[in-house]
Scaffold this motif. Structure first.
Motif, short mmCIF file in Angstrom:
data_model
loop_
_atom_site.label_atom_id
_atom_site.label_comp_id
_atom_site.label_asym_id
_atom_site.label_seq_id
_atom_site.Cartn_x
_atom_site.Cartn_y
_atom_site.Cartn_z
N MET A 170 0.85 -1.20 0.00
CA MET A 170 0.00 0.00 0.00
C MET A 170 0.88 1.24 0.00
SD MET A 170 -3.00 1.11 2.68
CE MET A 170 -3.98 -0.32 2.25
N HIS A 171 0.45 2.25 -0.74
CA HIS A 171 1.22 3.49 -0.85
C HIS A 171 1.19 4.24 0.48
CE1 HIS A 171 1.97 3.67 -5.27
NE2 HIS A 171 0.98 2.80 -5.27
N GLU A 172 2.37 4.69 0.90
CA GLU A 172 2.43 5.51 2.12
C GLU A 172 1.90 6.91 1.85
OE1 GLU A 172 6.36 5.45 3.63
OE2 GLU A 172 6.40 3.29 3.98
N VAL A 173 2.12 7.39 0.63
CA VAL A 173 1.60 8.70 0.24
C VAL A 173 0.35 8.47 -0.60
CG1 VAL A 173 2.07 10.84 -1.00
CG2 VAL A 173 3.92 9.68 0.24
N TRP A 174 -0.70 9.16 -0.24
CA TRP A 174 -1.97 8.98 -0.98
C TRP A 174 -2.62 10.34 -1.19
CZ3 TRP A 174 -7.09 9.67 -1.60
CH2 TRP A 174 -7.80 8.71 -2.36
N PRO A 175 -3.04 10.64 -2.39
CA PRO A 175 -2.89 9.84 -3.61
C PRO A 175 -1.49 9.97 -4.19
CG PRO A 175 -4.00 11.90 -4.12
CD PRO A 175 -3.82 11.89 -2.62
N ASP A 176 -1.11 9.01 -5.03
CA ASP A 176 0.21 9.01 -5.64
C ASP A 176 0.16 8.26 -6.96
OD1 ASP A 176 2.87 9.51 -5.96
OD2 ASP A 176 3.57 8.09 -4.45
N SER A 177 1.17 8.47 -7.78
CA SER A 177 1.23 7.76 -9.05
C SER A 177 1.16 6.25 -8.81
CB SER A 177 2.53 8.10 -9.79
OG SER A 177 2.60 9.49 -10.05
N GLY A 178 0.39 5.58 -9.62
CA GLY A 178 0.25 4.12 -9.51
C GLY A 178 -0.94 3.68 -8.67
N VAL A 179 -1.54 4.58 -7.89
CA VAL A 179 -2.69 4.20 -7.07
C VAL A 179 -3.87 3.85 -7.99
CG1 VAL A 179 -4.43 5.10 -5.47
CG2 VAL A 179 -2.01 5.50 -5.03
N LEU A 180 -4.56 2.76 -7.65
CA LEU A 180 -5.73 2.33 -8.41
C LEU A 180 -6.99 2.73 -7.63
CD1 LEU A 180 -6.69 0.78 -10.95
CD2 LEU A 180 -6.77 -1.29 -9.51
N LEU A 181 -7.83 3.52 -8.26
CA LEU A 181 -9.06 3.99 -7.62
C LEU A 181 -10.26 3.19 -8.12
CD1 LEU A 181 -8.59 7.87 -7.96
CD2 LEU A 181 -7.86 6.39 -6.08
N ALA A 182 -11.07 2.72 -7.18
CA ALA A 182 -12.30 2.00 -7.49
C ALA A 182 -12.05 0.83 -8.44
CB ALA A 182 -13.33 2.96 -8.08
N SER A 183 -10.87 0.21 -8.32
CA SER A 183 -10.51 -0.97 -9.12
C SER A 183 -10.55 -0.70 -10.62
CB SER A 183 -11.45 -2.15 -8.80
OG SER A 183 -11.42 -2.45 -7.44
N ARG A 184 -10.39 0.56 -11.01
CA ARG A 184 -10.52 0.87 -12.44
C ARG A 184 -9.60 1.99 -12.92
NH1 ARG A 184 -16.19 2.28 -15.67
NH2 ARG A 184 -15.20 2.93 -17.63
N TYR A 185 -9.42 3.06 -12.13
CA TYR A 185 -8.71 4.24 -12.61
C TYR A 185 -7.32 4.31 -11.96
CZ TYR A 185 -13.41 5.39 -14.16
OH TYR A 185 -14.65 5.35 -14.75
N ARG A 186 -6.28 4.17 -12.78
CA ARG A 186 -4.89 4.18 -12.31
C ARG A 186 -4.31 5.59 -12.45
NH1 ARG A 186 -2.41 0.05 -9.71
NH2 ARG A 186 -3.21 -1.41 -11.29
N LEU A 187 -3.91 6.20 -11.31
CA LEU A 187 -3.31 7.54 -11.35
C LEU A 187 -1.95 7.48 -12.01
CD1 LEU A 187 -4.20 8.94 -7.81
CD2 LEU A 187 -5.52 9.06 -9.93
N VAL A 188 -1.65 8.45 -12.88
CA VAL A 188 -0.38 8.47 -13.60
C VAL A 188 0.45 9.68 -13.21
CG1 VAL A 188 0.69 8.55 -15.90
CG2 VAL A 188 -1.42 7.23 -15.55
N THR A 189 -0.08 10.90 -13.45
CA THR A 189 0.68 12.12 -13.21
C THR A 189 -0.23 13.19 -12.62
OG1 THR A 189 2.01 11.64 -15.18
CG2 THR A 189 2.20 13.84 -14.27
N LEU A 190 0.29 13.92 -11.63
CA LEU A 190 -0.46 15.04 -11.07
C LEU A 190 -0.37 16.21 -12.04
CD1 LEU A 190 -2.02 16.30 -8.70
CD2 LEU A 190 0.18 16.95 -7.71
#
Length: 471
Positions: free
Chosen positions: A1-21
């Motif tokens: 699990m990511h220590e920083v949230w949100p962060d690159s690579g986090v998967l939201l709702a099992s569908r949306y993968r964060l890439v870049t802020l």
């Protein structure tokens, strides 16, 4: 699990993968993400922390989902994710756009943009606002940072503090007031949401594009109050007079005196030059008749009513010439003269009276008096033709005067004004909207919201508007 949230690579709702802020604001973060179900890039907007921001995210998604227009960034989805601490984080999934905002464009230019480009961008924004207002949505945050210049056209972004038209403004925190330099005066008075607020924002946007700075270049509400006491900085005299007039109308403190989005779009489209100095995106084309060319006042015909009168006068003049020539070719032995039209024709005087021959000259004079060439008959209409726009303005003035005299209750007047601002004089559904307003007058009269004489006057004005809009 990511220590920083949100962060690159986090998967939201099992569908949306964060890439870049992409952007961080006071109320939300915007991320570039991947929709792993549909395998497409999207933008994800995550509101900052508190429950009010979360509620606003839900409202934004619901209101923006009403809209389907090429000039408005599309909303794809609304979901909720779980933070590492177990709390729920709502987020909005939107169309990912490529391009630069008007704010970035102004920064790159380090000053104003060419006014031809500014009116083109403004026309596109006004068109998007007209679509939003027709769907009952008020944006309430029109500013350079929320207008994106994309390869495919201009896009209106961020409905984060939008509201339904007529919705009470119950925000005591000021969180939804937006940025001080771009806030309409009525927002600070807590008045219900109305489309005219967006027209103020359009005026600020245009002002900043053509001058490089907003009319009140401030950072705090206190600075705004002090600046408004002195009025905005003047617009450059080098701008077209019609553009200056439109911007100042949009910035009017009285919302009822501002144009509608549809009226602003038409005015701006007429100002679009045939060849703007610099274009970075596809923009609205100027009208095929070249409205950017300003004719002398004596040659200008602007309204549909005026065009009908001008065409009628030209046709009558041509008919007069033809009849005169035919008469001259088949003249009897006795010369004739044409009766002169009365100096001030009355409404009952036939307009063809000047074409009736009258026997006055003796036969002996026929050989020496040649027939004089006939001149086109000039027809001056006895009754001015009321255009749709003029009739609409009369209804709006009646509502405003009724409110000022106390014959129309303030909330009823605002209801009427909001409905009137949705009427596009050039649209085909004006009569339907008139019927809706007539029903509203009847309803409000039964509720005691306006006096009987005022209701009768409004009905008369609305019937005039119906007549003007009927071909």
């Amino acid at each position: 699990m990511h220590e920083v949230w949100p962060d690159s690579g986090v998967l939201l709702a099992s569908r949306y993968r964060l890439v870049t802020l992409l952007e961080t604001g006071g109320m939300a973060q915007v991320w570039r993400a991947t929709d792993e179900l549909l395998d497409r890039p999207v933008a994800v907007k995550l509101p900052a922390g508190d429950t009010r921001a979360a509620h606003m995210a839900w409202r934004e998604a619901r209101l923006a989902a009403r809209l389907s227009h090429p000039g408005i960034a599309a909303v794809h989805d609304y979901r909720e994710a779980v933070r590492p601490d177990g709390s729920v984080a709502p987020f909005v999934v939107m169309e990912l756009l490529n391009g630069e905002t008007v704010a970035a464009r102004l920064c790159d230019a380090d000053g104003p943009v060419p006014w031809g480009e500014a009116v083109s961008i403004g026309a596109a924004v006004a068109e998007a606002l007209a679509a939003a207002h027709a769907a009952g949505v008020v944006h309430r945050d029109i500013k350079p940072g929320n207008v994106m210049l994309c390869p495919g056209g201009v896009k209106l972004l961020d409905f984060g503090i939008s509201a339904a038209a007529g919705e009470p403004d119950d925000d005591d925190t000021g969180l939804s007031f937006g940025t001080p330099a771009y806030a309409a005066p009525e927002r600070l008075d807590g008045k219900p949401a109305e489309p005219a607020t967006d027209l103020y924002g359009l005026g600020v946007l245009l002002f900043e594009m053509v001058t490089g700075d907003p009319p009140y270049d401030v950072n705090t509400w206190e600075e705004l109050a002090a600046a408004q006491a002195h009025g905005p900085t003047p617009l450059p005299d080098t701008l077209p007079a019609r553009l200056r007039e439109l911007i100042l109308r949009c910035l009017d403190d009285n919302p009822s005196r501002r144009p509608t989005a549809a009226q602003a779009r038409r005015a701006l489209t007429r100002l679009v030059p045939s060849a703007p100095a610099r274009l970075t995106i596809p923009l609205p084309k100027p009208p095929p008749t070249g409205h950017a060319k300003v004719l002398p006042a004596q040659q200008r015909v602007t309204s549909p009513g005026a065009r009908r009168v001008a065409f009628g006068a030209a046709l009558a003049g041509f008919a007069a010439i033809v009849v005169a020539l035919l008469y001259a070719a088949n003249a009897p032995d006795d010369p004739v003269e044409f009766a002169q039209p009365p100096a001030s024709p009355s409404p009952t005087t036939p307009r063809t009276e000047s074409l009736v021959p009258k026997q006055t000259v003796s036969p002996s004079a026929a050989a020496t008096v040649p027939p004089s060439p006939a001149e086109p008959t000039r027809i001056t209409p006895t009754d001015p033709i009321l255009t749709v726009e003029a009739a609409l303005n009369r209804v709006q003035d009646t509502v405003e005067q009724g409110q000022q005299s106390g014959e129309i209750r303030a909330d009823v007047a605002l209801d009427f004004q909001n409905l009137l601002r949705l009427i596009d004089p050039g649209a085909d559904n004006v009569t339907d909207q008139v019927d809706q307003l007539l029903g509203k007058v009847r309803q409000r009269l039964n509720e005691g919201g306006l006096s009987q004489p005022q209701a009768d006057l409004l009905r008369q004005r609305l019937n005039d508007l119906r007549s003007a809009s009927t071909p």
